[in-house]
Design a protein around this motif. Structure first.
Motif, PDB file in Angstrom:
ATOM      1  N   PRO A  77      68.980  -1.281  97.380  1.00  0.00           N
ATOM      2  CA  PRO A  77      68.534  -2.022  98.504  1.00  0.00           C
ATOM      3  C   PRO A  77      67.495  -3.085  98.118  1.00  0.00           C
ATOM      4  O   PRO A  77      66.869  -2.826  96.944  1.00  0.00           O
ATOM      5  CB  PRO A  77      67.953  -1.116  99.598  1.00  0.00           C
ATOM      6  N   VAL A  78      67.230  -4.046  98.841  1.00  0.00           N
ATOM      7  CA  VAL A  78      66.290  -4.899  99.024  1.00  0.00           C
ATOM      8  C   VAL A  78      65.277  -4.881 100.260  1.00  0.00           C
ATOM      9  O   VAL A  78      66.121  -4.892 101.364  1.00  0.00           O
ATOM     10  CB  VAL A  78      66.880  -6.394  98.699  1.00  0.00           C
ATOM     11  N   ILE A  79      64.130  -4.731  99.984  1.00  0.00           N
ATOM     12  CA  ILE A  79      63.104  -4.798 101.086  1.00  0.00           C
ATOM     13  C   ILE A  79      63.020  -6.470 101.516  1.00  0.00           C
ATOM     14  O   ILE A  79      62.349  -6.842 100.921  1.00  0.00           O
ATOM     15  CB  ILE A  79      61.879  -4.228 100.850  1.00  0.00           C
ATOM     16  N   GLU A  80      63.426  -6.565 102.776  1.00  0.00           N
ATOM     17  CA  GLU A  80      63.345  -8.065 103.257  1.00  0.00           C
ATOM     18  C   GLU A  80      62.231  -8.216 104.119  1.00  0.00           C
ATOM     19  O   GLU A  80      61.384  -9.252 103.963  1.00  0.00           O
ATOM     20  CB  GLU A  80      64.582  -8.491 104.041  1.00  0.00           C
ATOM     21  N   GLU A  81      61.891  -7.099 104.847  1.00  0.00           N
ATOM     22  CA  GLU A  81      60.597  -6.941 105.784  1.00  0.00           C
ATOM     23  C   GLU A  81      59.824  -5.926 105.782  1.00  0.00           C
ATOM     24  O   GLU A  81      60.670  -4.841 105.887  1.00  0.00           O
ATOM     25  CB  GLU A  81      60.933  -7.582 107.073  1.00  0.00           C
ATOM     26  N   ILE A  82      58.567  -5.835 105.525  1.00  0.00           N
ATOM     27  CA  ILE A  82      57.824  -4.681 105.654  1.00  0.00           C
ATOM     28  C   ILE A  82      56.340  -5.073 105.910  1.00  0.00           C
ATOM     29  O   ILE A  82      55.771  -6.069 105.584  1.00  0.00           O
ATOM     30  CB  ILE A  82      57.907  -3.625 104.397  1.00  0.00           C
ATOM     31  N   PRO A  83      55.649  -4.299 106.791  1.00  0.00           N
ATOM     32  CA  PRO A  83      54.090  -4.900 107.006  1.00  0.00           C
ATOM     33  C   PRO A  83      53.451  -4.364 105.946  1.00  0.00           C
ATOM     34  O   PRO A  83      53.767  -3.451 104.966  1.00  0.00           O
ATOM     35  CB  PRO A  83      53.657  -3.796 108.156  1.00  0.00           C
ATOM     36  N   GLU A  84      52.300  -5.329 105.897  1.00  0.00           N
ATOM     37  CA  GLU A  84      51.409  -4.848 104.638  1.00  0.00           C
ATOM     38  C   GLU A  84      50.497  -3.530 104.779  1.00  0.00           C
ATOM     39  O   GLU A  84      50.016  -3.142 103.894  1.00  0.00           O
ATOM     40  CB  GLU A  84      50.506  -6.187 104.466  1.00  0.00           C
ATOM     41  N   THR A  85      50.302  -3.582 105.883  1.00  0.00           N
ATOM     42  CA  THR A  85      49.295  -2.409 106.398  1.00  0.00           C
ATOM     43  C   THR A  85      49.978  -1.479 107.246  1.00  0.00           C
ATOM     44  O   THR A  85      50.472  -2.097 108.538  1.00  0.00           O
ATOM     45  CB  THR A  85      48.025  -2.881 106.574  1.00  0.00           C
ATOM     46  N   VAL A  86      49.779  -0.395 107.286  1.00  0.00           N
ATOM     47  CA  VAL A  86      50.289   0.555 108.145  1.00  0.00           C
ATOM     48  C   VAL A  86      48.925   1.455 108.601  1.00  0.00           C
ATOM     49  O   VAL A  86      48.352   1.893 107.914  1.00  0.00           O
ATOM     50  CB  VAL A  86      51.491   1.345 108.244  1.00  0.00           C
ATOM     51  N   VAL A 105      61.232  -1.612 108.877  1.00  0.00           N
ATOM     52  CA  VAL A 105      61.474  -2.181 107.737  1.00  0.00           C
ATOM     53  C   VAL A 105      63.230  -2.670 107.716  1.00  0.00           C
ATOM     54  O   VAL A 105      63.965  -1.910 108.146  1.00  0.00           O
ATOM     55  CB  VAL A 105      61.416  -0.841 106.630  1.00  0.00           C
ATOM     56  N   VAL A 106      63.183  -3.766 107.272  1.00  0.00           N
ATOM     57  CA  VAL A 106      64.515  -4.526 106.953  1.00  0.00           C
ATOM     58  C   VAL A 106      65.021  -4.669 105.636  1.00  0.00           C
ATOM     59  O   VAL A 106      64.128  -5.139 104.802  1.00  0.00           O
ATOM     60  CB  VAL A 106      64.320  -5.895 107.628  1.00  0.00           C
ATOM     61  N   VAL A 107      65.928  -4.038 105.526  1.00  0.00           N
ATOM     62  CA  VAL A 107      66.645  -3.861 103.946  1.00  0.00           C
ATOM     63  C   VAL A 107      68.095  -4.649 104.071  1.00  0.00           C
ATOM     64  O   VAL A 107      68.584  -4.849 104.949  1.00  0.00           O
ATOM     65  CB  VAL A 107      66.747  -2.700 103.447  1.00  0.00           C
ATOM     66  N   SER A 108      68.292  -5.225 102.900  1.00  0.00           N
ATOM     67  CA  SER A 108      69.815  -5.658 102.585  1.00  0.00           C
ATOM     68  C   SER A 108      70.509  -5.080 101.566  1.00  0.00           C
ATOM     69  O   SER A 108      69.582  -4.508 100.625  1.00  0.00           O
ATOM     70  CB  SER A 108      69.789  -7.135 102.321  1.00  0.00           C
ATOM     71  N   VAL A 109      71.721  -4.633 101.792  1.00  0.00           N
ATOM     72  CA  VAL A 109      72.229  -3.640 100.568  1.00  0.00           C
ATOM     73  C   VAL A 109      73.583  -4.508 100.393  1.00  0.00           C
ATOM     74  O   VAL A 109      74.600  -4.821 101.256  1.00  0.00           O
ATOM     75  CB  VAL A 109      72.708  -2.312 101.144  1.00  0.00           C
ATOM     76  N   GLY A 144      72.313  -7.925 111.120  1.00  0.00           N
ATOM     77  CA  GLY A 144      73.115  -9.435 111.242  1.00  0.00           C
ATOM     78  C   GLY A 144      72.712  -9.609 109.370  1.00  0.00           C
ATOM     79  O   GLY A 144      71.654  -9.508 108.985  1.00  0.00           O
ATOM     80  N   ASN A 145      73.815 -10.617 109.151  1.00  0.00           N
ATOM     81  CA  ASN A 145      73.562 -11.232 107.804  1.00  0.00           C
ATOM     82  C   ASN A 145      73.534 -10.183 106.625  1.00  0.00           C
ATOM     83  O   ASN A 145      72.756 -10.461 105.717  1.00  0.00           O
ATOM     84  CB  ASN A 145      72.781 -12.244 107.639  1.00  0.00           C
ATOM     85  N   GLY A 146      74.205  -8.941 106.919  1.00  0.00           N
ATOM     86  CA  GLY A 146      74.172  -8.140 105.841  1.00  0.00           C
ATOM     87  C   GLY A 146      72.705  -7.159 105.626  1.00  0.00           C
ATOM     88  O   GLY A 146      72.763  -6.386 104.746  1.00  0.00           O
ATOM     89  N   LYS A 147      72.106  -7.438 106.685  1.00  0.00           N
ATOM     90  CA  LYS A 147      70.707  -6.574 106.807  1.00  0.00           C
ATOM     91  C   LYS A 147      70.722  -5.245 107.777  1.00  0.00           C
ATOM     92  O   LYS A 147      71.676  -5.328 108.689  1.00  0.00           O
ATOM     93  CB  LYS A 147      69.691  -7.574 107.097  1.00  0.00           C
ATOM     94  N   TYR A 148      69.804  -4.472 107.392  1.00  0.00           N
ATOM     95  CA  TYR A 148      69.725  -3.250 108.308  1.00  0.00           C
ATOM     96  C   TYR A 148      68.256  -3.104 108.684  1.00  0.00           C
ATOM     97  O   TYR A 148      67.113  -3.297 107.892  1.00  0.00           O
ATOM     98  CB  TYR A 148      70.100  -2.288 107.394  1.00  0.00           C
ATOM     99  N   ARG A 149      68.285  -2.669 109.896  1.00  0.00           N
ATOM    100  CA  ARG A 149      66.584  -2.351 110.356  1.00  0.00           C
ATOM    101  C   ARG A 149      66.493  -0.929 110.635  1.00  0.00           C
ATOM    102  O   ARG A 149      67.295  -0.004 111.170  1.00  0.00           O
ATOM    103  CB  ARG A 149      66.488  -2.900 111.892  1.00  0.00           C
ATOM    104  N   ILE A 150      65.389  -0.480 110.123  1.00  0.00           N
ATOM    105  CA  ILE A 150      64.853   0.976 109.962  1.00  0.00           C
ATOM    106  C   ILE A 150      63.820   1.167 110.823  1.00  0.00           C
ATOM    107  O   ILE A 150      62.732   0.406 110.360  1.00  0.00           O
ATOM    108  CB  ILE A 150      64.918   1.630 108.436  1.00  0.00           C
TER     109      ILE A 150
END
Length: 535
Positions: free
Chosen positions: A433-442, A450-454, A494-500
């Motif tokens: 997987p590739v991490i496309e979106e993730i917050p910098e601080t939690v 977290v949004v990933v593409s695979v 969408g566009n091959g991405k997945y939201r977790i």
């Protein structure tokens, strides 16, 4: 049989009997042919750089300090005017090294990252015995360097101590040669506090040094020294539980194998500890280089439903002294480096163990270990292993000599390598997987996406796992932990991405505040990590 037929028969027999390196999982590469120093201590920073650190009183290294930055020490027996670097900054993108300046002796010292990403480094020998140092990391274009504190020092000298970050972000410093106490950074009013367990586990070759320390998710510490272990309440300075003795001889320096806490997961109510390898008792006293190392491993449920847990024993494929145990992003443990004979200490080991092994915790006893592709560089005394954000493992150091020596059977090692586990093999690239979106601080207990593409469609759960950046030295990674976060199923976005949907660790007991490598893991294959701050 004619000559050609005989030759062909022998050649085919050789191919059949000889183990093919390519048949075993994992690949090796040299990142730096000459880092200038042999790294006794290594840490990976949130800027995707690594700090490599040796000791100062070792004479000339192979890396010069910048002009005008020499170190002057009239008490140094080898170099009163020392213009050589004993620490370097490694850019993991370009593999370029930059010299750093360390002033006091860091021989067999300890370290830990603070919540803001600063590397705390404590103790050592001689003028470094009570010293506190800081390294505030920067990116590869910066000029960050070591800072040695003058307004504060350790309450006791710490040589061969262990550091562990605590749930509130402070650091406990445990033990050391002649120091059967604990203390804290930032310093507390009571200074050093007696910890009798360390005195009780000392023997005539001091097998209680560099104790294995793991922060349990109930907020107490698991402390292992020699053959014994306890659950320690550091707030009241009392032992809450004593575990059974681990059979098989001493396990800590100078007889050290290694130890790791397995991945924390689920409701975080359980914690399992593994201790593997070690030297025969007496090998250090006799300087026996050919005494076979232990191959046994003990695994215990340090925290969980069992009131009186016992060690579950099994054997590694090889006896191993000075092996490093590295938590991989998928929860497996890589055992790498070390020797099959001898003990820790200068000129004290032989028969390097070139084959890493993979420990797979979820497999049944007898099937957990898998032998991996061997390296070619012996890494024994004063070698290190660290997980990198891209899933590889960084290997540095090995110097079984008092000074730098390059004409010996096992020379001072200046090469820096990387080992790629099987999950990075080309046949698994479509799962990565590739991490496309993730917050910098939690924040503790918070929910985030977290949004990933695979490349291939996702089947099952994509994990989101947090790996700490430990301080690796003397076959133990201080502060190492892997936390598997609670996640929802990966939903197409969408566009091959997945939201977790992800839930952050509930408290500092599970994940002390600080910077972590966040990996998305799909069917055991990790992404390149993104650094995330847990606060």
């Amino acid at each position: 049989m004619n000559t050609f037929s005989a030759y062909l028969s022998c050649f085919l027999l050789f191919l059949f009997l000889a183990p093919a390196r390519a048949d075993l999982p994992g690949t090796w590469e040299v990142l730096v042919a000459d880092a200038g120093i042999a790294s006794m201590h290594t840490a990976v920073t949130r800027f995707n750089t690594a700090v490599l650190l040796d000791r100062t009183n070792i004479g000339p290294s192979r890396k010069l300090l910048p002009k005008g930055h020499c170190r002057y020490d009239r008490n140094d027996a080898l170099l009163k005017r020392d213009c050589y670097a004993h620490s370097v900054h490694l850019d993991l993108q370009t593999n370029q090294v930059r010299p750093l300046k360390i002033l006091t002796d860091t021989w067999c010292s300890s370290g830990q990252f603070l919540p803001d990403g600063t590397l705390l480094q404590t103790g050592g020998d001689l003028d470094g015995l009570k010293k506190i140092r800081m390294f505030s990391p920067c990116d590869a274009t910066g000029f960050c360097d070591w800072k040695e504190l003058d307004d504060v020092e350790l309450a006791e000298g710490r040589w061969y101590a262990t550091n562990q970050i605590l749930p509130d972000g402070s650091v406990i410093i445990i033990g050391g040669r002649g120091s059967n106490t604990v203390e804290f950074f930032p310093p507390r009013k009571n200074g050093a506090v007696s910890f009798p367990f360390l005195a009780e586990t000392e023997d005539n070759q001091m097998d209680n040094l560099y104790p294995y320390v793991h922060l349990l998710p109930n907020g107490h510490l698991f402390v292992f020294a020699n053959t014994r272990s306890v659950m320690y309440d550091f707030t009241r300075h009392v032992i809450v539980k004593e575990y059974p003795k681990l059979e098989g001889g001493p396990r800590n320096y100078p007889s050290a194998g290694s130890s790791a806490m397995l991945a924390l997961q689920g409701d975080y109510s359980k914690a399992e500890i593994v201790v593997c390898g070690g030297a025969q008792y007496g090998a250090f006293l006799l300087r026996s280089t050919d005494s076979p190392a232990h191959g046994s491993c003990g695994r215990i449920l340090a925290l969980g439903e069992k009131e009186n847990p016992k060690w579950e024993m099994e054997n590694m494929p090889y006896g191993r002294i000075m092996g490093d145990m590295v938590m991989l992003p998928n929860g497996d443990v890589l055992v790498i480096n070390g020797a099959m004979s001898g003990t820790q200490g200068f000129e004290s080991a032989s028969n390097p163990c070139l084959n890493p092994v993979l420990y797979r915790p979820d497999q049944p006893v007898g099937l957990r270990f898998m032998v991996l592709n061997p390296g070619t560089v012996p890494r024994m005394y004063h070698a290190t292993a660290n997980l990198l954000p891209d899933g590889r493992v960084l290997l540095a150091g090995s110097n079984p000599h008092v000074l730098y020596r390059f004409d010996a059977e096992y020379p001072t090692e200046l090469r820096v390598e990387a080992f790629s586990p099987e999950y990075l093999s080309p046949d698994r690239a479509n799962l990565r997987p590739v991490i496309e979106e993730i917050p910098e601080t939690v924040r503790f207990g918070g929910n985030f996406d977290v949004v990933v593409s695979v490349p291939l469609p996702v089947v099952g759960i994509v994990e989101v796992n947090l790996a700490s950046a430990p301080f690796a030295t003397h076959s133990f990674s201080q502060g190492q932990r892997l936390v598997k976060l609670a996640v929802s199923s990966a939903a197409p976005d969408g566009n091959g991405k997945y939201r977790i949907g992800v839930t952050a660790p509930p408290s500092g007991n599970v994940a002390p505040p600080g910077y972590y490598m966040a990996f998305a893991v799909n069917q055991g294959v990790p992404s390149i990590a993104k650094w995330i701050h847990v606060a």
